[in-house]
Design a protein around this motif. Structure first.
Motif, PDB file in Angstrom:
ATOM      1  N   LYS A  79      -5.481   4.337  -8.749  1.00 46.88           N
ATOM      2  CA  LYS A  79      -6.376   3.178  -8.845  1.00 46.88           C
ATOM      3  C   LYS A  79      -7.030   2.916  -7.494  1.00 46.88           C
ATOM      4  CE  LYS A  79      -3.453   0.976 -12.378  1.00 46.88           C
ATOM      5  NZ  LYS A  79      -4.374   1.176 -13.508  1.00 46.88           N
ATOM      6  N   THR A 104       0.814  -1.211   0.000  1.00 53.80           N
ATOM      7  CA  THR A 104       0.000   0.000   0.000  1.00 53.80           C
ATOM      8  C   THR A 104       0.848   1.262   0.000  1.00 53.80           C
ATOM      9  OG1 THR A 104      -0.176  -0.041   2.426  1.00 53.80           O
ATOM     10  CG2 THR A 104      -1.942  -1.126   1.162  1.00 53.80           C
ATOM     11  N   TRP A 108      -8.286   0.140  -4.930  1.00 51.47           N
ATOM     12  CA  TRP A 108      -8.022  -1.254  -4.576  1.00 51.47           C
ATOM     13  C   TRP A 108      -8.872  -1.646  -3.371  1.00 51.47           C
ATOM     14  CZ3 TRP A 108      -4.342  -4.028  -7.409  1.00 51.47           C
ATOM     15  CH2 TRP A 108      -3.533  -3.263  -8.253  1.00 51.47           C
ATOM     16  N   LYS A 109      -9.006  -2.968  -3.177  1.00 51.81           N
ATOM     17  CA  LYS A 109      -9.618  -3.474  -1.954  1.00 51.81           C
ATOM     18  C   LYS A 109      -8.784  -4.648  -1.447  1.00 51.81           C
ATOM     19  CE  LYS A 109     -12.879  -6.672  -4.200  1.00 51.81           C
ATOM     20  NZ  LYS A 109     -14.277  -7.122  -4.298  1.00 51.81           N
ATOM     21  N   SER A 110      -8.651  -4.741  -0.129  1.00 54.25           N
ATOM     22  CA  SER A 110      -7.875  -5.819   0.489  1.00 54.25           C
ATOM     23  C   SER A 110      -8.702  -6.478   1.580  1.00 54.25           C
ATOM     24  CB  SER A 110      -6.582  -5.278   1.107  1.00 54.25           C
ATOM     25  OG  SER A 110      -5.613  -5.045   0.132  1.00 54.25           O
ATOM     26  N   GLY A 145     -15.718  -4.614  -9.072  1.00 53.52           N
ATOM     27  CA  GLY A 145     -14.939  -4.123 -10.198  1.00 53.52           C
ATOM     28  C   GLY A 145     -15.834  -3.643 -11.328  1.00 53.52           C
ATOM     29  N   GLU A 197      -6.996   4.145  -2.186  1.00 51.04           N
ATOM     30  CA  GLU A 197      -6.446   4.643  -3.441  1.00 51.04           C
ATOM     31  C   GLU A 197      -4.924   4.549  -3.428  1.00 51.04           C
ATOM     32  OE1 GLU A 197      -4.837   8.692  -5.056  1.00 51.04           O
ATOM     33  OE2 GLU A 197      -6.715   8.903  -3.983  1.00 51.04           O
ATOM     34  N   GLU A 205      -4.702 -11.483  -1.047  1.00 51.67           N
ATOM     35  CA  GLU A 205      -4.180 -10.539  -2.024  1.00 51.67           C
ATOM     36  C   GLU A 205      -5.171  -9.399  -2.252  1.00 51.67           C
ATOM     37  OE1 GLU A 205      -1.226 -10.554  -3.466  1.00 51.67           O
ATOM     38  OE2 GLU A 205      -0.619 -12.392  -2.423  1.00 51.67           O
ATOM     39  N   ALA A 206      -4.621  -8.213  -2.576  1.00 47.92           N
ATOM     40  CA  ALA A 206      -5.441  -7.066  -2.922  1.00 47.92           C
ATOM     41  C   ALA A 206      -6.044  -7.259  -4.307  1.00 47.92           C
ATOM     42  CB  ALA A 206      -4.607  -5.793  -2.878  1.00 47.92           C
ATOM     43  N   SER A 207      -7.219  -6.675  -4.528  1.00 47.84           N
ATOM     44  CA  SER A 207      -7.898  -6.757  -5.815  1.00 47.84           C
ATOM     45  C   SER A 207      -8.111  -5.350  -6.359  1.00 47.84           C
ATOM     46  CB  SER A 207      -9.261  -7.447  -5.676  1.00 47.84           C
ATOM     47  OG  SER A 207      -9.126  -8.736  -5.122  1.00 47.84           O
ATOM     48  N   LEU A 208      -7.917  -5.203  -7.663  1.00 43.87           N
ATOM     49  CA  LEU A 208      -8.167  -3.924  -8.307  1.00 43.87           C
ATOM     50  C   LEU A 208      -9.671  -3.747  -8.508  1.00 43.87           C
ATOM     51  CD1 LEU A 208      -7.154  -1.365  -9.800  1.00 43.87           C
ATOM     52  CD2 LEU A 208      -7.074  -2.753 -11.884  1.00 43.87           C
ATOM     53  N   ALA A 231     -11.047  -0.512   1.329  1.00 42.93           N
ATOM     54  CA  ALA A 231     -10.832   0.056   0.002  1.00 42.93           C
ATOM     55  C   ALA A 231      -9.933   1.269   0.143  1.00 42.93           C
ATOM     56  CB  ALA A 231     -12.161   0.448  -0.640  1.00 42.93           C
TER      57      ALA A 231
END
Length: 747
Positions: free
Chosen positions: A399, A377, A401-403, A449, A395, A409-412, A393
């Motif tokens: 972008k 991060t 992101w959420k973790s 997403g 920035e 793992e983080a997701s876009l 969530a």
């Protein structure tokens, strides 16, 4: 040579291959005398052909056979160059971990059984030397068995000193990265990796690696190659942020004791781990609420997180209830450069706080003593919670992101529209995210997403952007602070049906949030205040009242917990400091000032110009380097910043109204404090002056998009301004090279 089914080794008949590793090939076989299935491990030729080593191996195997424990796979005998072992049916822990990390209630019983088995062996003076998930078998009933116990010692070459090469780890590049003799790279203790003689503390380290992997699903020490992995074992700390946020603090403490690189400082006995795990399991079973937290104040030179949590019920509008004790405590932050430009965010259940420090995202549970970093991060800005508190969530680099807080793992989620920055966001129970975009409006995107869509655009004639969105109780409306072009702020309710209502309630800070108790919380000159608010009328229904002095950035949860940042005096104050090339502090210049930033040295090196905040307004200051005296140069009602010197040093140029939303203007003032200020550019900011004094480069804001312009200077006159860089991107902070041939900018 592999053994084919039907091959006989004494009374044992091979029926099928099981696997292959650094310690040999393993087969399933039938004991024709006792009518039972067994496992046969055929030793590598290098050992089978060495008569002395085989004699030592037989003696060691006899010792291993004395291990009589229900959770340790037994050794039945020797047959030529093969070990006859108990056949353990089930799933290996490595195969189970292939499905992901284990929940706490599953991981602790497994780890506790492994600790019991190690303890039984250690009491007999036997160590495993190759404990890893692949050597731990799980039965359908939840029982655990350890395989290959003590074979590392049994197969080891004798040596006369710790420095002999025969003690060095011998590793293969098999898919399992199994060690031929002394272990597996990812689970080797540092002393093993150095080729030292090891004792039971090597098993304690490996147990820590297994426990870490059980909880996080990730190896504690890992690299792209075996060499990289060994380097990580010797030098790198495990990534503690990979542990789930729900990991109890005592379990985190145990892991740190297990994975201490210095064997002398490591946990002394595996029985201590067994006891700690038993206590952790009991706590999980009996826990009914947050544990009390005892903490002390912590004040730092640059910034402070002093989050105070109080019972919020004192100003609920519900009928009177028996009063609960009022609880207040502060949550200190470790010695980090803390940035509260992104407001700390309270979890929906009031149990945790997420905040940005040292440019990274951290989680702090109120029932734990240490924070946990959310990995990957770096460069994070805004952050907000999912409604169930299971995700964050945020920035990073334009972008969203959420973790998951479980450590995955983080997701876009999406690319952020416009300039790639947000000014806050909310996550609805319908799994939508609504975010306020810098220099833009309010957008919506699915948390799973997709492409963001505009819900409400700004009024281009009057508004710059929206700040600090917060959900009202119906979740169909969002409260925002609208930043207007005249520098004022207005509270606005944006409803899903397209209605937009501007509230009459005046605010002086964009940091306003709606609390589930039916109040608007905000920070102002007197600290944190609350205002009773009607959702039906979208207006205040009572007089505001103070909650805390010296506070800002309030947040409230549904369970009645209030969190805010408390100013302890010098928090947020900076001081100019001289340091040498080695980074050692030489001296300080001037007094500490709030928000002191952007220092620029005069051409003769005798003074520094900077800007700082006094009475909630930014002004230009100069500092005499020799005498250490500071002088406030401007006292206008509008904010001034971004100072720079004329080539002769007799004037200081700066931006006036740089935070008003009107684009600002560039002025100058005599550096000796005499004379009147003069305007050079009526519509510019963030400027720089060429060394020869021939032109000013600056940023011009047109219709919400910032471009680079320059104005030639002739004598004391500014000529016609000209565009220099005009693009769809946002340009800012131009810096002219010393010779005047180049310009560096952010864009």
């Amino acid at each position: 040579m592999p053994l084919a089914p039907g091959t006989r080794l004494g009374p044992y008949e091979i029926t099928a291959p099981i696997g292959k590793g650094g310690m040999g090939e393993v087969y399933r076989a039938r004991d024709t005398k006792l009518n039972r299935d067994v496992a046969i491990k055929v030793l590598p030729d290098a050992f089978a052909t060495d008569a002395d080593r085989m004699k030592r191996f037989e003696r060691e195997a006899q010792v291993l056979a004395s291990l009589n424990h229900p959770n340790i796979a037994a050794i039945y005998g020797l047959e030529n160059n093969a070990l006859i072992l108990e056949l353990v049916e089930g799933l290996s822990l490595a195969e189970r971990l292939g499905q992901g990390p284990l929940p706490l209630e599953e991981a602790i019983p497994i780890a506790r059984q492994v600790a019991e088995e190690l303890e039984a062996a250690h009491e007999k003076g036997i160590i495993h030397r190759d404990l890893k998930p692949a050597n731990v078998m799980l039965s359908g009933a939840g029982d655990v068995k350890i395989l290959d116990f003590g074979l590392g010692k049994a197969l080891e070459n004798e040596a006369t000193s710790d420095s002999e090469s025969s003690h060095s780890p011998t590793l293969t590049r098999a898919a399992t990265e199994a060690g031929v003799l002394l272990g597996t790279a990812s689970y080797m203790s540092p002393e093993q990796a150095r080729g030292k003689t090891v004792d039971k503390r090597a098993d304690i380290w490996a147990f820590g690696c297994v426990l870490f992997e059980l909880l996080s699903g990730q190896k504690a020490c890992h690299g792209d190659t075996i060499a990289d992995t060994l380097a990580a074992v010797l030098k790198d700390e495990p990534d503690w942020s990979r542990l789930p946020a729900t990991t109890p603090s005592q379990l985190q403490h145990l892991l740190r004791r297990l994975l201490t690189k210095n064997a002398r400082d490591r946990l002394r006995d595996i029985g201590e781990a067994r006891i700690a795990l038993a206590a952790t399991g009991a706590d999980e079973d009996n826990e009914t609420g947050a544990r009390p937290l005892v903490s002390s104040k912590a004040v730092f030179a640059l910034a402070l997180l002093a989050a105070t949590v109080v019972a919020f019920g004192v100003f609920r509008l519900a009928p009177p209830q028996p009063e609960a004790p009022l609880l207040k405590f502060e949550i200190p932050v470790d010695d980090l450069e803390t940035d509260f430009g992104a407001a700390p965010q309270l979890s929906p259940d009031g149990s945790s706080v997420a905040y940005v420090a040292a440019g990274r995202l951290w989680i702090r549970r109120f029932d734990e003593l240490t924070p946990r970093e959310i990995r990957d991060t770096s460069g994070v800005h805004e952050v907000f919670w999912s409604p169930d508190g299971a995700w964050l969530a945020y920035e990073v680099n334009g972008k969203l992101w959420k973790s998951p807080l479980t450590g995955g793992e983080a997701s876009l989620v999406c690319d952020i529209p416009g300039q790639g920055r947000i000014l806050g966001g909310v996550w609805t129970t319908g799994d939508d995210i609504k975010m306020a975009v810098w220099r833009g409006g309010l957008y919506r995107v699915s948390a799973r997403g997709g492409s963001p869509e505009v819900l409400f655009d700004i009024d281009p004639e009057t508004e710059v952007d929206f700040h600090s969105p917060s959900l009202l109780s119906d979740e169909r409306s969002v409260l925002v602070a609208a930043h207007r072009k005249d520098g004022a702020l207005r509270l606005v309710v944006l409803a899903e049906d397209g209605n937009k209502k501007v509230l009459e309630t005046p605010v002086h800070s964009p940091d306003v949030t709606y609390a589930p108790s039916g109040h608007l919380l905000y920070s102002g000159e007197t600290g944190v205040s609350a205002m009773p608010f009607s959702l039906e009328n979208l207006d205040r229904i009572g007089e505001p009242f103070s909650l805390a002095s010296q506070g800002s950035q309030p947040r409230a949860s549904a369970n009645g917990t209030l969190l805010y940042v408390r100013d302890t005096g010098d928090a947020g104050k900076n001081q100019l400091t001289w340091v040498d090339r080695a980074g050692a502090v030489v001296s300080h210049v001037g007094e500490p000032l709030t928000g002191l930033q952007h220092p620029t040295l005069s051409p003769d090196g005798r003074a520094v110009a900077a800007w700082a905040s006094v009475d909630d307004n930014y002004d230009i200051w100069t500092f005499d380097v020799a005498r250490g005296v500071s002088i406030r140069m401007t006292t206008d009602a509008s904010p001034q910043g971004h100072p720079f010197w004329s080539p002769s040093g007799d004037q200081i140029l700066y931006t006036d109204r740089f935070r008003s939303g009107e684009g600002g203007s560039i002025h100058s003032i005599d550096s000796n404090g005499a004379g009147e200020k003069r305007q050079w550019v009526p519509d510019g900011q963030n400027a720089d002056l060429s060394r020869d004094g021939r032109f000013i480069a600056y940023v011009k804001d047109e219709r919400g998009n910032k471009d680079l312009w320059f104005v030639p200077l002739e004598g004391n006159e500014a000529l016609t301004p000209l565009p220099f860089v005009q693009s769809p991107t946002h340009e800012s902070h131009p810096v002219i090279s010393p010779e005047g041939n180049y310009l560096v900018r952010i864009g």
